[in-house]
Design a protein around this motif. Structure first.
Motif, PDB file in Angstrom:
ATOM      1  N   ALA A   1      42.745  42.914 161.064  1.00 43.98           N
ATOM      2  CA  ALA A   1      42.937  42.590 159.595  1.00 43.98           C
ATOM      3  C   ALA A   1      42.804  43.570 158.477  1.00 43.98           C
ATOM      4  O   ALA A   1      43.612  43.547 157.759  1.00 43.98           O
ATOM      5  CB  ALA A   1      41.940  41.394 159.145  1.00 43.98           C
ATOM      6  N   GLY A   2      41.844  44.362 158.820  1.00 46.17           N
ATOM      7  CA  GLY A   2      41.732  45.367 157.736  1.00 46.17           C
ATOM      8  C   GLY A   2      42.786  46.545 157.759  1.00 46.17           C
ATOM      9  O   GLY A   2      42.856  46.868 156.647  1.00 46.17           O
ATOM     10  N   ALA A   3      43.484  46.653 158.864  1.00 49.06           N
ATOM     11  CA  ALA A   3      44.484  47.782 158.785  1.00 49.06           C
ATOM     12  C   ALA A   3      45.551  47.173 158.018  1.00 49.06           C
ATOM     13  O   ALA A   3      46.308  48.017 157.356  1.00 49.06           O
ATOM     14  CB  ALA A   3      44.617  48.144 160.474  1.00 49.06           C
TER      15      ALA A   3
ATOM     16  N   GLU B   1      52.613  57.757 157.270  1.00 47.19           N
ATOM     17  CA  GLU B   1      52.558  58.475 158.618  1.00 47.19           C
ATOM     18  C   GLU B   1      51.416  58.488 159.347  1.00 47.19           C
ATOM     19  O   GLU B   1      50.137  58.470 158.899  1.00 47.19           O
ATOM     20  CB  GLU B   1      52.652  60.075 157.851  1.00 47.19           C
ATOM     21  N   GLY B   2      51.768  58.460 160.549  1.00 48.85           N
ATOM     22  CA  GLY B   2      50.488  58.470 161.741  1.00 48.85           C
ATOM     23  C   GLY B   2      49.906  57.100 162.150  1.00 48.85           C
ATOM     24  O   GLY B   2      49.257  56.772 163.024  1.00 48.85           O
ATOM     25  N   GLU B   3      50.570  56.110 161.313  1.00 45.17           N
ATOM     26  CA  GLU B   3      50.029  54.755 161.473  1.00 45.17           C
ATOM     27  C   GLU B   3      50.959  54.110 162.672  1.00 45.17           C
ATOM     28  O   GLU B   3      52.026  54.358 163.028  1.00 45.17           O
ATOM     29  CB  GLU B   3      50.045  53.770 160.401  1.00 45.17           C
ATOM     30  N   ASN B   4      50.223  52.959 163.112  1.00 45.93           N
ATOM     31  CA  ASN B   4      50.972  52.461 164.169  1.00 45.93           C
ATOM     32  C   ASN B   4      51.735  51.257 163.871  1.00 45.93           C
ATOM     33  O   ASN B   4      51.352  50.074 163.421  1.00 45.93           O
ATOM     34  CB  ASN B   4      49.959  51.524 165.300  1.00 45.93           C
ATOM     35  N   GLU B   5      53.166  51.221 163.384  1.00 48.99           N
ATOM     36  CA  GLU B   5      53.919  50.667 162.734  1.00 48.99           C
ATOM     37  C   GLU B   5      54.093  49.103 163.495  1.00 48.99           C
ATOM     38  O   GLU B   5      54.110  48.172 163.003  1.00 48.99           O
ATOM     39  CB  GLU B   5      55.363  51.214 162.675  1.00 48.99           C
TER      40      GLU B   5
ATOM     41  N   LYS C   1      53.264  45.548 162.195  1.00 45.84           N
ATOM     42  CA  LYS C   1      54.218  44.502 162.294  1.00 45.84           C
ATOM     43  C   LYS C   1      53.942  43.112 163.156  1.00 45.84           C
ATOM     44  O   LYS C   1      54.135  41.885 162.674  1.00 45.84           O
ATOM     45  CB  LYS C   1      55.558  44.993 162.792  1.00 45.84           C
ATOM     46  N   ASP C   2      53.394  43.395 164.230  1.00 46.42           N
ATOM     47  CA  ASP C   2      52.918  42.529 165.035  1.00 46.42           C
ATOM     48  C   ASP C   2      51.688  41.729 164.637  1.00 46.42           C
ATOM     49  O   ASP C   2      51.952  40.296 164.703  1.00 46.42           O
ATOM     50  CB  ASP C   2      52.505  43.032 166.368  1.00 46.42           C
TER      51      ASP C   2
ATOM     52  N   LYS D   1      53.568  39.339 162.054  1.00 49.27           N
ATOM     53  CA  LYS D   1      54.234  38.082 162.600  1.00 49.27           C
ATOM     54  C   LYS D   1      53.429  37.008 163.365  1.00 49.27           C
ATOM     55  O   LYS D   1      53.670  36.023 163.162  1.00 49.27           O
ATOM     56  CB  LYS D   1      55.083  38.641 163.833  1.00 49.27           C
ATOM     57  N   ARG D   2      52.297  37.555 163.922  1.00 48.41           N
ATOM     58  CA  ARG D   2      51.161  36.687 164.262  1.00 48.41           C
ATOM     59  C   ARG D   2      50.678  35.806 163.251  1.00 48.41           C
ATOM     60  O   ARG D   2      50.268  34.557 163.416  1.00 48.41           O
ATOM     61  CB  ARG D   2      50.160  37.472 165.354  1.00 48.41           C
ATOM     62  N   ALA D   3      50.210  36.415 162.198  1.00 45.27           N
ATOM     63  CA  ALA D   3      49.693  35.763 160.929  1.00 45.27           C
ATOM     64  C   ALA D   3      50.812  34.567 160.451  1.00 45.27           C
ATOM     65  O   ALA D   3      50.049  33.407 159.878  1.00 45.27           O
ATOM     66  CB  ALA D   3      49.313  36.748 159.844  1.00 45.27           C
TER      67      ALA D   3
END
Length: 208
Positions: free
Chosen positions: A81-83, A160-164, A168-169, A172-174
Motif C-alpha cells: 500500500a505504501g509503495a 527508475e528502479g521501481e518494480n513496475e 500494476k498488480d 489491479k488487485r485493489a
C-alpha cells in the motif's frame, strides 16, 4: 529519481446498486432528503471524488495485506500500500504517491434520468426502528441510481528502479477488492456495489 513512464487507465465505474457519497447539506430542504450526494456546484451533476475512490481502494489493500496501522494508513514505504499510495511522516518514511486518481464525472448519457425524482438521483427512504420502544425514525438518502456510470481516469507513475509489475498488480488487485466490497456509504445495507470496466486493462503508456 527519473520518471520512466506514466500509465493512464481510463474506463467506467458502473453502479450495480445505488451510490451515496455524501455532500454538504448547506441548505435546509424541507421535504427533501436528509443526506445529499456530492455534486459539482457549477452544473449540479453528481461525481465521485478521487479522494473517496483512492482512499477506499487503499484501505482495502492494507486490510488484505495486513498493513493497516490500527485503522490508520501504514507509514511503511516498503509495504504494498505504501509503495503505491504513498506514505507520510519523517524524511525516512515519506514516499510520494505513485497513483493519481481523478474525480469521476457522471456520464449523463449512461441511463435515462428523466424518471428520477431528483436531478440525476433518486431518494431512498429507510426506517430505523428503536429495538426497545419500537418507535420508527424515517430518514431519506439521496443516491445515484443503479445502472449509471462514471468516467474513470487514473495515472500510475513509474520511476527508475521501481518494480513496475508489482505496482500494476497491486492496483489491479485493489480494483478486484473494490468490486467485492462497496464504494461510498451504507455498503452493509446494499449501497455502492460497483463494476470497473477498463478501456484497456493494461493502460495507455506514455514514455519519458
Amino acid at each position: 529519481m527519473k520518471l520512466v513512464k506514466k500509465i493512464v487507465y481510463t474506463g467506467s465505474i458502473l453502479l450495480k446498486t445505488g451510490l451515496h457519497i455524501g455532500g454538504t447539506n448547506a441548505a435546509l430542504n424541507i421535504g427533501g432528503p436528509d443526506k445529499f450526494v456530492v455534486r459539482n456546484p457549477i452544473n449540479n451533476i453528481p461525481y465521485i471524488p478521487g479522494s473517496s475512490l483512492k482512499g477506499k481502494i487503499r484501505s482495502l489493500v492494507e486490510i488484505a495485506n495486513g498493513e493497516s496501522n490500527a485503522g490508520k494508513p501504514s507509514n511503511n514505504p516498503k509495504s504494498k500500500a505504501g509503495a503505491l499510495f504513498g506514505t507520510a511522516g519523517d524524511n525516512n518514511a515519506k514516499h510520494p504517491s505513485r497513483l493519481i486518481v481523478r474525480d469521476a464525472e457522471l456520464d449523463i448519457t449512461s441511463c435515462n434520468f428523466e424518471n428520477t425524482d431528483l436531478p440525476y438521483t433518486e431518494s431512498k427512504t429507510e426506517v430505523c426502528i428503536d429495538r426497545i420502544t419500537a418507535n420508527a425514525n424515517p430518514r431519506t438518502f439521496e443516491r445515484v441510481p443503479a445502472g449509471a456510470t462514471f468516467k474513470l481516469n487514473m495515472v500510475l507513475n513509474i520511476f527508475e528502479g521501481e518494480n513496475e509489475d508489482e505496482l500494476k498488480d497491486t492496483l489491479k488487485r485493489a480494483i478486484k477488492f473494490l468490486e467485492n466490497d462497496y464504494l461510498g456509504g451504507h455498503g452493509s445495507r446494499g449501497y455502492g456495489q460497483v463494476k470497473i470496466q477498463f478501456d484497456n486493462e493494461n493502460g495507455e503508456e506514455h514514455v519519458y
